[in-house]
Enzyme design. Structure first.
Site, mmCIF file in Angstrom:
data_model
loop_
_atom_site.group_PDB
_atom_site.id
_atom_site.type_symbol
_atom_site.label_atom_id
_atom_site.label_comp_id
_atom_site.label_asym_id
_atom_site.label_seq_id
_atom_site.Cartn_x
_atom_site.Cartn_y
_atom_site.Cartn_z
ATOM 1 N N ASN A 92 11.649 0.572 0.890
ATOM 2 C CA ASN A 92 10.580 1.526 1.182
ATOM 3 C C ASN A 92 9.834 1.214 2.482
ATOM 4 O OD1 ASN A 92 8.170 3.395 0.323
ATOM 5 N ND2 ASN A 92 7.269 1.367 0.629
ATOM 6 N N LYS A 99 15.872 7.352 10.146
ATOM 7 C CA LYS A 99 15.893 7.985 8.822
ATOM 8 C C LYS A 99 17.221 8.720 8.568
ATOM 9 C CE LYS A 99 11.857 6.549 7.387
ATOM 10 N NZ LYS A 99 11.757 5.585 6.302
ATOM 11 N N VAL A 123 11.098 -7.113 6.612
ATOM 12 C CA VAL A 123 12.430 -6.607 6.243
ATOM 13 C C VAL A 123 13.422 -6.633 7.403
ATOM 14 C CG1 VAL A 123 11.611 -5.161 4.341
ATOM 15 C CG2 VAL A 123 11.762 -4.188 6.661
ATOM 16 N N ASP A 162 6.208 -7.581 1.386
ATOM 17 C CA ASP A 162 5.515 -6.882 2.482
ATOM 18 C C ASP A 162 5.097 -7.904 3.526
ATOM 19 O OD1 ASP A 162 3.488 -5.111 3.892
ATOM 20 O OD2 ASP A 162 3.921 -3.811 2.193
ATOM 21 N N THR A 208 -0.801 9.092 2.964
ATOM 22 C CA THR A 208 -0.901 7.621 2.986
ATOM 23 C C THR A 208 -1.495 7.207 4.326
ATOM 24 O OG1 THR A 208 1.224 7.229 4.047
ATOM 25 C CG2 THR A 208 1.245 7.392 1.635
ATOM 26 N N TYR A 234 12.136 7.260 14.937
ATOM 27 C CA TYR A 234 11.928 7.396 13.482
ATOM 28 C C TYR A 234 13.013 8.303 12.887
ATOM 29 C CZ TYR A 234 9.287 8.228 9.121
ATOM 30 O OH TYR A 234 8.885 8.312 7.807
ATOM 31 N N ARG A 249 0.859 -1.194 0.000
ATOM 32 C CA ARG A 249 0.000 0.000 0.000
ATOM 33 C C ARG A 249 0.901 1.251 0.000
ATOM 34 N NH1 ARG A 249 -1.539 -0.200 6.425
ATOM 35 N NH2 ARG A 249 0.079 1.274 7.042
HETATM 36 P P1 NAD Z 1 2.303 2.988 4.766
HETATM 37 O O1 NAD Z 1 2.168 2.711 6.226
HETATM 38 O O2 NAD Z 1 1.113 3.386 3.990
HETATM 39 O O3 NAD Z 1 2.983 1.750 4.024
HETATM 40 C C1 NAD Z 1 4.073 1.079 4.598
HETATM 41 C C2 NAD Z 1 4.111 -0.338 4.077
HETATM 42 O O4 NAD Z 1 5.224 -0.990 4.715
HETATM 43 C C3 NAD Z 1 2.860 -1.154 4.435
HETATM 44 O O5 NAD Z 1 2.402 -1.867 3.311
HETATM 45 C C4 NAD Z 1 3.345 -2.078 5.546
HETATM 46 O O6 NAD Z 1 2.626 -3.306 5.611
HETATM 47 C C5 NAD Z 1 4.798 -2.270 5.152
HETATM 48 N N1 NAD Z 1 5.635 -2.732 6.267
HETATM 49 C C6 NAD Z 1 5.626 -2.307 7.554
HETATM 50 N N2 NAD Z 1 6.499 -3.004 8.287
HETATM 51 C C7 NAD Z 1 7.081 -3.889 7.434
HETATM 52 C C8 NAD Z 1 8.063 -4.900 7.610
HETATM 53 N N3 NAD Z 1 8.623 -5.153 8.807
HETATM 54 N N4 NAD Z 1 8.442 -5.610 6.535
HETATM 55 C C9 NAD Z 1 7.860 -5.394 5.317
HETATM 56 N N5 NAD Z 1 6.922 -4.469 5.104
HETATM 57 C C10 NAD Z 1 6.537 -3.730 6.157
HETATM 58 O O7 NAD Z 1 3.433 4.108 4.693
HETATM 59 P P2 NAD Z 1 3.957 5.063 3.511
HETATM 60 O O8 NAD Z 1 3.581 6.440 3.867
HETATM 61 O O9 NAD Z 1 3.634 4.530 2.185
HETATM 62 O O10 NAD Z 1 5.532 4.939 3.791
HETATM 63 C C11 NAD Z 1 6.457 4.361 2.893
HETATM 64 C C12 NAD Z 1 7.841 4.832 3.289
HETATM 65 O O11 NAD Z 1 7.909 6.247 3.135
HETATM 66 C C13 NAD Z 1 8.224 4.554 4.740
HETATM 67 O O12 NAD Z 1 9.591 4.205 4.812
HETATM 68 C C14 NAD Z 1 7.999 5.882 5.411
HETATM 69 O O13 NAD Z 1 8.777 6.029 6.582
HETATM 70 C C15 NAD Z 1 8.408 6.831 4.323
HETATM 71 N N6 NAD Z 1 7.882 8.190 4.435
HETATM 72 C C16 NAD Z 1 6.541 8.411 4.496
HETATM 73 C C17 NAD Z 1 6.093 9.723 4.579
HETATM 74 C C18 NAD Z 1 4.632 10.068 4.623
HETATM 75 O O14 NAD Z 1 4.314 11.230 4.918
HETATM 76 N N7 NAD Z 1 3.725 9.167 4.320
HETATM 77 C C19 NAD Z 1 7.007 10.781 4.617
HETATM 78 C C20 NAD Z 1 8.366 10.501 4.560
HETATM 79 C C21 NAD Z 1 8.795 9.195 4.450
#
Ligand code: NAD
Length: 251
Positions: free
Chosen positions: A85, A154, A59, A37, A185, A150, A16
């Site tokens: 990711n 990062k 992961v 995932d 998201t 976090y 997702r």
């Molecule tokens: P999300 O929570 O919508 O999706 C994260 C996905 O990672 C999910 O499908 C979840 O099941 C999977 N996941 C979680 N733990 C896992 C594990 N141990 N092994 C495998 N998969 C795992 O989040 P997103 O917003 O799509 O985030 C994606 C990336 O972007 C992340 O690294 C997040 O830190 C980073 N990020 C997000 C934002 C934001 O504002 N959404 C901003 C900066 C960075």
């Protein structure tokens, strides 16, 4: 002709959010994709829709990485692109952050990225090179209150990216970090209190006046995965609507 024609990609956390958006873009640009995932239902459904393959992978678990990469090599012949990711978020005040919560975030975000990079060196070297895209955050560039674990994870990703780029450049493997600002998201929705919460007030604080969409990060990831970024390595790619452009206390 697709921008990723002939490339095989493994994208973690792609069931997702931003990972799913990247998987969609990658397939549209001609790549063969493994969605890795822990969210089996959404991961399998998306893989079925896209003609990608789904692999359960936590992961943070070393053994799972070998299985995922072996399967990708079996099915695709090689791995040209890895997008680290998958990530999790934990909000809590520094003074009240439990060690187990700190470690859980570091295990997924930081150790997961380390294990992922390490796992693909060999197949990428055999393939004559590759591209690793590590998803950090604006919290890998500056701090945010209540996000100590976090933010640490990062920043670590940003640092590891540079070490890997320096070590792997001679093998033709490029490694870059991506730094999204606030993207719409489920991660952000859950942190804000649910999908129904209006995030537009947060968006108004940045130069572009809105939160970002997952597709806007996916476009950047496609660029870094493709040969269009052939001279980019060890670098930080920010897509944050201008969030880090300011030092003002109030906007
Ligand atoms: P999300 O929570 O919508 O999706 C994260 C996905 O990672 C999910 O499908 C979840 O099941 C999977 N996941 C979680 N733990 C896992 C594990 N141990 N092994 C495998 N998969 C795992 O989040 P997103 O917003 O799509 O985030 C994606 C990336 O972007 C992340 O690294 C997040 O830190 C980073 N990020 C997000 C934002 C934001 O504002 N959404 C901003 C900066 C960075």
């Amino acid at each position: 002709m697709g921008r990723l024609d002939g490339k095989a990609a493994l994208i973690t956390g792609a069931a997702r959010g931003q990972g799913a958006a990247a998987a969609r873009r990658f397939v549209a640009e001609g790549a063969r994709v493994m969605i890795a995932d822990v969210n089996d239902d959404e991961g399998k459904a998306l893989a079925g829709e896209l003609g990608a393959i789904y692999q359960r992978l936590d992961v943070s678990e070393e053994a799972g990485w070998a299985a995922a990469v072996d399967r990708a090599v079996d099915e695709f012949g090689t791995v040209n692109v890895l997008v680290n990711n998958a990530g999790i978020l934990h909000f809590s005040e520094l003074a009240k952050t439990r060690l187990e919560d700190y470690e859980r975030v570091v295990k997924v975000n930081q150790i997961g990225t380390f294990l992922g990079m390490r796992s693909v060196v060999e197949p990428m070297e055999r393939a004559g090179g590759g591209s690793i895209v590590n998803v950090s955050s604006v919290e890998g560039l500056a701090g945010m209150p209540f996000l100590v674990a976090y933010t640490a994870s990062k920043f670590a990703i940003r640092g590891m990216t540079k070490v890997a780029a320096l070590e792997l450049g001679a093998k033709g493997i490029r490694v870059n970090s991506v730094h999204p600002g606030m993207i719409d998201t489920k991660m952000v929705q859950d942190a804000a209190g649910g999908a129904e919460i209006d995030l537009s007030w947060v968006g108004r604080k940045v130069a572009l006046g809105r939160v970002g969409q997952p597709e806007e990060i996916a476009d950047l990831v496609v660029f870094l995965a493709s040969d269009e970024s052939s001279y980019c390595t060890g670098a930080e790619f920010v897509a944050d609507g201008g969030a880090t452009a300011t030092h003002a206390l109030r906007i």
